[in-house]
Each structure stands twice: as C-alpha cells, then as structure tokens.
Design a protein around this motif. Sequence first.
Motif, short mmCIF file in Angstrom:
data_model
loop_
_atom_site.label_atom_id
_atom_site.label_comp_id
_atom_site.label_asym_id
_atom_site.label_seq_id
_atom_site.Cartn_x
_atom_site.Cartn_y
_atom_site.Cartn_z
N ASN A 62 -50.38 58.82 99.75
CA ASN A 62 -50.59 57.58 100.76
C ASN A 62 -50.95 58.80 102.20
OD1 ASN A 62 -50.64 55.87 102.64
ND2 ASN A 62 -48.97 54.70 101.85
N THR A 63 -52.37 58.97 102.39
CA THR A 63 -52.55 59.77 103.48
C THR A 63 -52.30 59.26 104.96
OG1 THR A 63 -54.59 59.15 103.44
CG2 THR A 63 -54.13 61.23 102.26
N GLU A 64 -52.08 58.02 104.91
CA GLU A 64 -51.77 57.13 106.10
C GLU A 64 -50.38 57.32 106.36
OE1 GLU A 64 -51.27 52.49 107.03
OE2 GLU A 64 -53.38 52.91 106.32
N ARG A 65 -49.61 56.97 105.47
CA ARG A 65 -48.28 57.49 105.95
C ARG A 65 -47.89 59.02 106.23
NH1 ARG A 65 -45.51 54.15 108.28
NH2 ARG A 65 -43.54 54.94 107.47
N VAL A 66 -48.56 59.91 105.69
CA VAL A 66 -48.43 61.22 105.61
C VAL A 66 -48.76 61.57 107.07
CG1 VAL A 66 -49.25 63.54 105.09
CG2 VAL A 66 -48.75 61.97 103.31
N ASN A 67 -49.98 61.10 107.57
CA ASN A 67 -50.18 61.25 109.03
C ASN A 67 -49.52 60.68 109.95
OD1 ASN A 67 -52.66 62.59 108.07
ND2 ASN A 67 -54.11 60.85 108.03
N HIS A 68 -48.77 59.57 109.68
CA HIS A 68 -47.74 58.89 110.52
C HIS A 68 -46.69 59.76 110.82
CE1 HIS A 68 -44.81 56.14 112.13
NE2 HIS A 68 -44.23 56.38 111.05
N TRP A 69 -46.18 60.51 109.50
CA TRP A 69 -44.78 61.21 109.82
C TRP A 69 -45.43 62.65 110.42
CZ3 TRP A 69 -40.30 59.88 109.83
CH2 TRP A 69 -39.95 58.77 108.92
N VAL A 70 -46.59 63.12 110.13
CA VAL A 70 -46.98 64.56 110.79
C VAL A 70 -47.00 64.16 112.29
CG1 VAL A 70 -48.87 66.06 110.98
CG2 VAL A 70 -48.03 65.30 108.87
N SER A 71 -47.52 62.99 112.80
CA SER A 71 -47.69 62.57 113.96
C SER A 71 -46.44 62.55 114.82
CB SER A 71 -48.32 61.41 114.35
OG SER A 71 -47.71 60.39 113.80
N HIS A 72 -45.19 62.21 114.08
CA HIS A 72 -44.00 61.93 114.54
C HIS A 72 -43.20 63.32 114.45
CE1 HIS A 72 -44.61 57.91 114.74
NE2 HIS A 72 -43.63 57.88 115.46
N GLY A 73 -43.84 64.56 114.06
CA GLY A 73 -43.25 65.90 113.99
C GLY A 73 -42.80 66.28 112.68
N ALA A 74 -43.09 65.83 111.66
CA ALA A 74 -42.74 66.07 110.42
C ALA A 74 -43.38 67.42 109.87
CB ALA A 74 -42.90 65.12 109.22
N GLN A 75 -43.21 68.33 109.22
CA GLN A 75 -43.59 69.52 108.62
C GLN A 75 -43.95 69.27 107.39
OE1 GLN A 75 -44.38 72.33 110.83
NE2 GLN A 75 -43.68 70.88 112.39
N LEU A 76 -45.21 70.05 106.77
CA LEU A 76 -45.47 70.14 105.54
C LEU A 76 -45.26 71.36 104.67
CD1 LEU A 76 -49.14 68.61 105.86
CD2 LEU A 76 -47.20 67.21 105.23
N THR A 77 -44.63 71.25 103.70
CA THR A 77 -44.88 72.59 102.92
C THR A 77 -46.06 73.01 102.28
OG1 THR A 77 -44.44 71.34 100.82
CG2 THR A 77 -42.35 71.79 102.13
N GLU A 78 -46.12 74.01 101.81
CA GLU A 78 -47.38 74.73 101.47
C GLU A 78 -48.14 74.13 100.67
OE1 GLU A 78 -47.53 78.85 101.05
OE2 GLU A 78 -45.98 79.32 102.62
N LYS A 79 -47.32 73.69 99.59
CA LYS A 79 -47.86 72.95 98.29
C LYS A 79 -48.48 71.60 98.67
CE LYS A 79 -49.48 72.21 94.20
NZ LYS A 79 -50.65 73.31 93.86
N VAL A 80 -47.70 70.78 99.62
CA VAL A 80 -47.90 69.50 99.95
C VAL A 80 -49.05 69.54 100.84
CG1 VAL A 80 -47.22 67.59 101.33
CG2 VAL A 80 -45.76 68.58 99.86
#
Length: 84
Positions: free
Chosen positions: A53-71
């Motif tokens: 769900n890229t919409e939710r991923v973008n939401h969390w990234v905009s709030h400061g979440a970090q992605l792991t390399e695989k994700v």
Amino acid sequence: MVKIRLTRGGAKKSPFYHIVVTDQRNKRDGRSIERVGYYNPVARGNEKRFELNTERVNHWVSHGAQLTEKVRALVKEASSQAAA
C-alpha cells in the motif's frame, strides 16, 4: 524512531514476510503499528510476489519513518510497476 520493515512468517524453509510499520526498539516479529503489505520471496505460478500500500508507506515516510534496505527496494519496484 519509527521504521518500515519486514516481519517473518510462514513455515520452515518457506518464508513469508509482512511489511509493517513499527518502533525500531520492538523485536523483529513483535508488536507493530500498522501492516502495509506483504512479500513472498518464494512465490510460484500466479501467486503475487509482493503487495504494498504505497499510499500508506508515503504517509509514514512523510511523518519521519525510515525504510529498511529491502523495503526500499520493494517500494522502488512497486513504483516502477505502477508507472508501467
């Protein structure tokens, strides 16, 4: 810090991963905030390899979440599939 990472599921020698939003201090398969997709590295035939769900991923990234390399690689692959 909030991270978007994989949690392992599935059987022995048959891995299946959920892509989750969690606090980095939690254990790998511990408590999560939200489940945003899955990744099946051993998908065969018509099975989907991953769904995100890229919409939710973008939401969390905009709030400061970090992605792991695989994700991060899976998000990049999902965005290239959506563009095609």
